[in-house]
Every structure is written in C-alpha cells, then in structure tokens.
Motif scaffolding. Structure first.
Motif, short mmCIF file in Angstrom:
data_model
loop_
_atom_site.label_atom_id
_atom_site.label_comp_id
_atom_site.label_asym_id
_atom_site.label_seq_id
_atom_site.Cartn_x
_atom_site.Cartn_y
_atom_site.Cartn_z
N THR A 4 0.84 -1.19 0.00
CA THR A 4 0.00 0.00 0.00
C THR A 4 0.88 1.24 0.00
O THR A 4 1.93 1.28 0.63
CB THR A 4 -0.94 0.03 1.22
OG1 THR A 4 -0.16 -0.10 2.40
CG2 THR A 4 -1.95 -1.10 1.15
N GLY A 5 0.43 2.24 -0.74
CA GLY A 5 1.18 3.47 -0.87
C GLY A 5 0.59 4.58 -0.03
O GLY A 5 -0.37 4.38 0.72
N PRO A 6 1.13 5.78 -0.18
CA PRO A 6 0.67 6.91 0.63
C PRO A 6 -0.77 7.34 0.33
O PRO A 6 -1.42 7.94 1.18
CB PRO A 6 1.65 8.03 0.28
CG PRO A 6 2.22 7.65 -1.04
CD PRO A 6 2.21 6.15 -1.08
N ASN A 7 -1.28 7.01 -0.85
CA ASN A 7 -2.65 7.40 -1.21
C ASN A 7 -3.63 6.23 -1.15
O ASN A 7 -4.72 6.31 -1.72
CB ASN A 7 -2.66 8.02 -2.61
CG ASN A 7 -1.82 9.27 -2.67
OD1 ASN A 7 -1.71 10.00 -1.70
ND2 ASN A 7 -1.20 9.49 -3.80
N ALA A 8 -3.23 5.16 -0.47
CA ALA A 8 -4.10 3.99 -0.35
C ALA A 8 -5.31 4.34 0.50
O ALA A 8 -5.26 5.23 1.36
CB ALA A 8 -3.33 2.84 0.28
N PRO A 9 -6.42 3.63 0.27
CA PRO A 9 -7.60 3.88 1.11
C PRO A 9 -7.28 3.65 2.58
O PRO A 9 -6.52 2.74 2.93
CB PRO A 9 -8.61 2.84 0.61
CG PRO A 9 -8.12 2.40 -0.73
CD PRO A 9 -6.64 2.60 -0.73
N GLN A 10 -7.84 4.46 3.42
CA GLN A 10 -7.59 4.33 4.86
C GLN A 10 -8.39 3.19 5.48
O GLN A 10 -7.97 2.59 6.46
CB GLN A 10 -7.93 5.65 5.58
CG GLN A 10 -7.06 6.81 5.12
CD GLN A 10 -5.58 6.57 5.41
OE1 GLN A 10 -5.22 6.12 6.49
NE2 GLN A 10 -4.75 6.87 4.43
N ASP A 11 -9.54 2.92 4.92
CA ASP A 11 -10.43 1.88 5.43
C ASP A 11 -9.88 0.50 5.10
O ASP A 11 -9.51 0.22 3.95
CB ASP A 11 -11.82 2.07 4.81
CG ASP A 11 -12.81 1.04 5.29
OD1 ASP A 11 -12.85 0.77 6.51
OD2 ASP A 11 -13.53 0.49 4.43
N ALA A 12 -9.81 -0.39 6.07
CA ALA A 12 -9.26 -1.73 5.88
C ALA A 12 -10.08 -2.51 4.85
O ALA A 12 -9.51 -3.25 4.03
CB ALA A 12 -9.22 -2.49 7.20
N ARG A 13 -11.38 -2.34 4.85
CA ARG A 13 -12.23 -3.05 3.90
C ARG A 13 -11.92 -2.59 2.47
O ARG A 13 -11.83 -3.41 1.55
CB ARG A 13 -13.71 -2.80 4.21
CG ARG A 13 -14.63 -3.52 3.24
CD ARG A 13 -16.07 -3.29 3.59
NE ARG A 13 -16.37 -4.04 4.81
CZ ARG A 13 -17.43 -3.82 5.57
NH1 ARG A 13 -18.28 -2.86 5.27
NH2 ARG A 13 -17.64 -4.53 6.65
N ALA A 14 -11.73 -1.30 2.28
CA ALA A 14 -11.42 -0.77 0.95
C ALA A 14 -10.04 -1.25 0.49
O ALA A 14 -9.84 -1.53 -0.69
CB ALA A 14 -11.47 0.76 0.96
#
Length: 136
Positions: A28-38
């Motif tokens: 995951t990168g710096p712009n990855a979704p914050q939500d674990a499900r996403a």
C-alpha cells in the motif's frame, strides 16, 4: 488491470524492492484507502494482474528514483556554482554572466546522468533556464 494501473499511477499501491530475505512486492502506498475493507477490496481487484502491475510499479519507482537523483545532482551543481561565484566575488574577480551560466550549464550536463543527452541537448545548451534560475 485498468483499476490496478490507476492504483499504481495514483500511488495507492507502490513497489517495494527486495529487502534482505523479503522479495520485491507491491504494498500500500501513501494514497491507499484508509479503510481496511477498501484496502482488501483493492487487493482483490488487482490480484489477477499482480505480476504485470509489479513490473509497472517497478518502472514508476525507478523513474522516481532517477528524478530524485537528478534533482539532488542539480542542487549539488547549484551549490558548487554558488560557491565559485562567491569566491570569485570575494577575490574581486568579475565574471561575465554568460560565462557563469555556461559553467552552471556544463556542471548540470555532467550530473544529468544522460537525461539531457536523451533530450538531444548539447553541453553548451544544457539547462540554460536552470542556470539563469540558479544565478538569480
């Protein structure tokens, strides 16, 4: 594949080079979704194209690495040119602006790692706008 390419371009997923016993991988990168499900959903969607995306992400990583190195080299060339100019001024030497620009241009050419050659610049043409910017 399109969603994965978009995720690489937007730095939702990024390349991580081999580190000790860990193989190269996508993470995951710096712009990855914050939500674990996403994040899980993104991982599921890109999994079928993971090998292809690894190569794409590796290319992006290498390009960014070369860009950072070129920026570092340019900063080093600017510092060197500034130091030379300060020493010349302290010694009472007057160097024409065109000569100072040519020196910076040639220094930038030396540190460009072939980038300027790829753009078909000659050493005397290299980075005139950058030289002018670094000289004030």
């Amino acid at each position: 594949m399109a969603r994965g390419r978009h995720a690489v371009e937007q730095e939702e997923i990024v390349y991580r080079p081999r580190d000790g016993d860990k193989p190269e991988r996508l993470t995951t990168g710096p712009n990855a979704p914050q939500d674990a499900r996403a994040r899980r959903k993104l991982a599921e969607v890109v999994q079928p194209a993971a090998r292809w995306l690894l190569g794409l992400a590796r290319s992006f990583w290498r390009a960014k690495k070369r860009e950072r190195e070129a920026e570092r080299d340019l900063a080093e060339a600017r510092r060197a040119a500034t130091l030379v100019a300060e020493q010349q001024q302290a010694a009472g030497l007057v160097v024409p602006r065109s000569v100072a620009e040519m020196v910076v241009s040639r220094i930038w050419w030396k540190f460009s790692n072939g980038v300027l050659r790829a753009w078909r610049f000659r050493p005397d043409q290299a980075a005139w706008s950058r030289a002018r910017g670094s000289m004030g």
